[in-house]
Design a protein around this motif. Sequence first.
Motif, PDB file in Angstrom:
ATOM      1  N   GLY A  96       4.640  -9.547  -0.597  1.00 37.20           N
ATOM      2  CA  GLY A  96       3.785  -8.711   0.237  1.00 37.20           C
ATOM      3  C   GLY A  96       4.235  -7.269   0.313  1.00 37.20           C
ATOM      4  N   SER A  97       5.391  -6.973  -0.266  1.00 40.31           N
ATOM      5  CA  SER A  97       5.887  -5.603  -0.407  1.00 40.31           C
ATOM      6  C   SER A  97       6.964  -5.626  -1.468  1.00 40.31           C
ATOM      7  N   GLY A  98       7.260  -4.442  -2.011  1.00 41.43           N
ATOM      8  CA  GLY A  98       8.350  -4.322  -2.965  1.00 41.43           C
ATOM      9  C   GLY A  98       9.616  -3.873  -2.263  1.00 41.43           C
ATOM     10  N   GLU A  99      10.535  -3.341  -3.056  1.00 38.40           N
ATOM     11  CA  GLU A  99      11.781  -2.834  -2.490  1.00 38.40           C
ATOM     12  C   GLU A  99      12.322  -1.716  -3.390  1.00 38.40           C
ATOM     13  N   PRO A 100      13.154  -0.834  -2.860  1.00 37.42           N
ATOM     14  CA  PRO A 100      13.534  -0.729  -1.448  1.00 37.42           C
ATOM     15  C   PRO A 100      12.450  -0.008  -0.654  1.00 37.42           C
ATOM     16  N   GLN A 101      12.272  -0.419   0.595  1.00 34.63           N
ATOM     17  CA  GLN A 101      11.316   0.245   1.470  1.00 34.63           C
ATOM     18  C   GLN A 101      11.979   1.458   2.120  1.00 34.63           C
ATOM     19  N   SER A 102      11.198   2.512   2.313  1.00 32.84           N
ATOM     20  CA  SER A 102      11.723   3.741   2.888  1.00 32.84           C
ATOM     21  C   SER A 102      10.583   4.494   3.560  1.00 32.84           C
ATOM     22  N   ARG A 103      10.895   5.568   4.238  1.00 31.44           N
ATOM     23  CA  ARG A 103       9.851   6.391   4.863  1.00 31.44           C
ATOM     24  C   ARG A 103       8.931   6.979   3.808  1.00 31.44           C
ATOM     25  N   GLU A 104       9.495   7.305   2.644  1.00 31.95           N
ATOM     26  CA  GLU A 104       8.697   7.878   1.564  1.00 31.95           C
ATOM     27  C   GLU A 104       7.907   6.809   0.818  1.00 31.95           C
ATOM     28  N   GLU A 105       8.449   5.598   0.723  1.00 29.21           N
ATOM     29  CA  GLU A 105       7.807   4.493   0.001  1.00 29.21           C
ATOM     30  C   GLU A 105       7.780   3.258   0.906  1.00 29.21           C
ATOM     31  N   PRO A 106       6.803   3.179   1.819  1.00 34.47           N
ATOM     32  CA  PRO A 106       6.774   2.066   2.773  1.00 34.47           C
ATOM     33  C   PRO A 106       6.710   0.687   2.117  1.00 34.47           C
ATOM     34  N   PHE A 107       6.122   0.606   0.918  1.00 35.21           N
ATOM     35  CA  PHE A 107       6.007  -0.677   0.235  1.00 35.21           C
ATOM     36  C   PHE A 107       6.933  -0.769  -0.974  1.00 35.21           C
ATOM     37  N   GLY A 108       7.960   0.060  -1.002  1.00 39.17           N
ATOM     38  CA  GLY A 108       8.929   0.003  -2.076  1.00 39.17           C
ATOM     39  C   GLY A 108       8.296   0.249  -3.428  1.00 39.17           C
ATOM     40  N   HIS A 109       8.764  -0.451  -4.457  1.00 40.62           N
ATOM     41  CA  HIS A 109       8.276  -0.198  -5.809  1.00 40.62           C
ATOM     42  C   HIS A 109       6.839  -0.683  -6.020  1.00 40.62           C
ATOM     43  N   ALA A 110       6.273  -1.409  -5.036  1.00 47.54           N
ATOM     44  CA  ALA A 110       4.866  -1.802  -5.135  1.00 47.54           C
ATOM     45  C   ALA A 110       3.929  -0.616  -4.967  1.00 47.54           C
TER      46      ALA A 110
END
Length: 214
Positions: free
Chosen positions: A17-31
């Motif tokens: 349901g999401s990728g990684e790593p999650q961050s403020r810039e990439e809430p869904f990680g590599h997804a």
Amino acid sequence: MSHVRVHNFAISLDGYGSGEPQSREEPFGHAGERLHEWMFTTRFWNEMHDDPGGSEGADNALAIRHGQGIGAEIMGSNKFGPPGWQDDPDWKGWWGPNPPFHTPTFVLTHRPREPIEMEGGTTFHFLDASPAEAVEQAKAAAGDLDVRIGGGATVIRDAIAAGLVDHVHLVQVPIVLGRGSNVWEGLEALEDGYDIEATSTSSGVTHLTFTRRR
């Protein structure tokens, strides 16, 4: 009698349901946004963003059920904010001053804080609680209406495993992520307790709906 529901939760072919790593810039990680592109063209999405356009096909017909009859929301810590948001006393979620929930919204976190009242009827409540305890509080707040579990995958998975969820709508997107937060982990034989329907649409996604057997 109120029900507990999941709607519009997008997953990859391998269940993330999401990728990684999650961050403020990439809430869904590599997804990135690939899990949600199917929704961006629907009238449901456009109307939420004050745009009258958008398609009215099967994707839209299923998406609009997201808000019908909902009186409270439960979400996990990672949906409310990026890793470390608990250290920012000014963090109030991703959604600006008027979040789209418009109900009491319960955020599961091991570091609770005081409730935050937002515009439009949303109040964030922060709970260090089990899924069953969170559902009990959310049902009390929802009254005769239903409770929506908004994600992420871990919260949905734990609530299903605890036997708390009556209706699940997952949207399987034709991508493979390989890593991230997986909704299926530990849910062997889920099909034994639910009636399952699958609807494929022209956008390339498959809507999976699970209705708990009584």
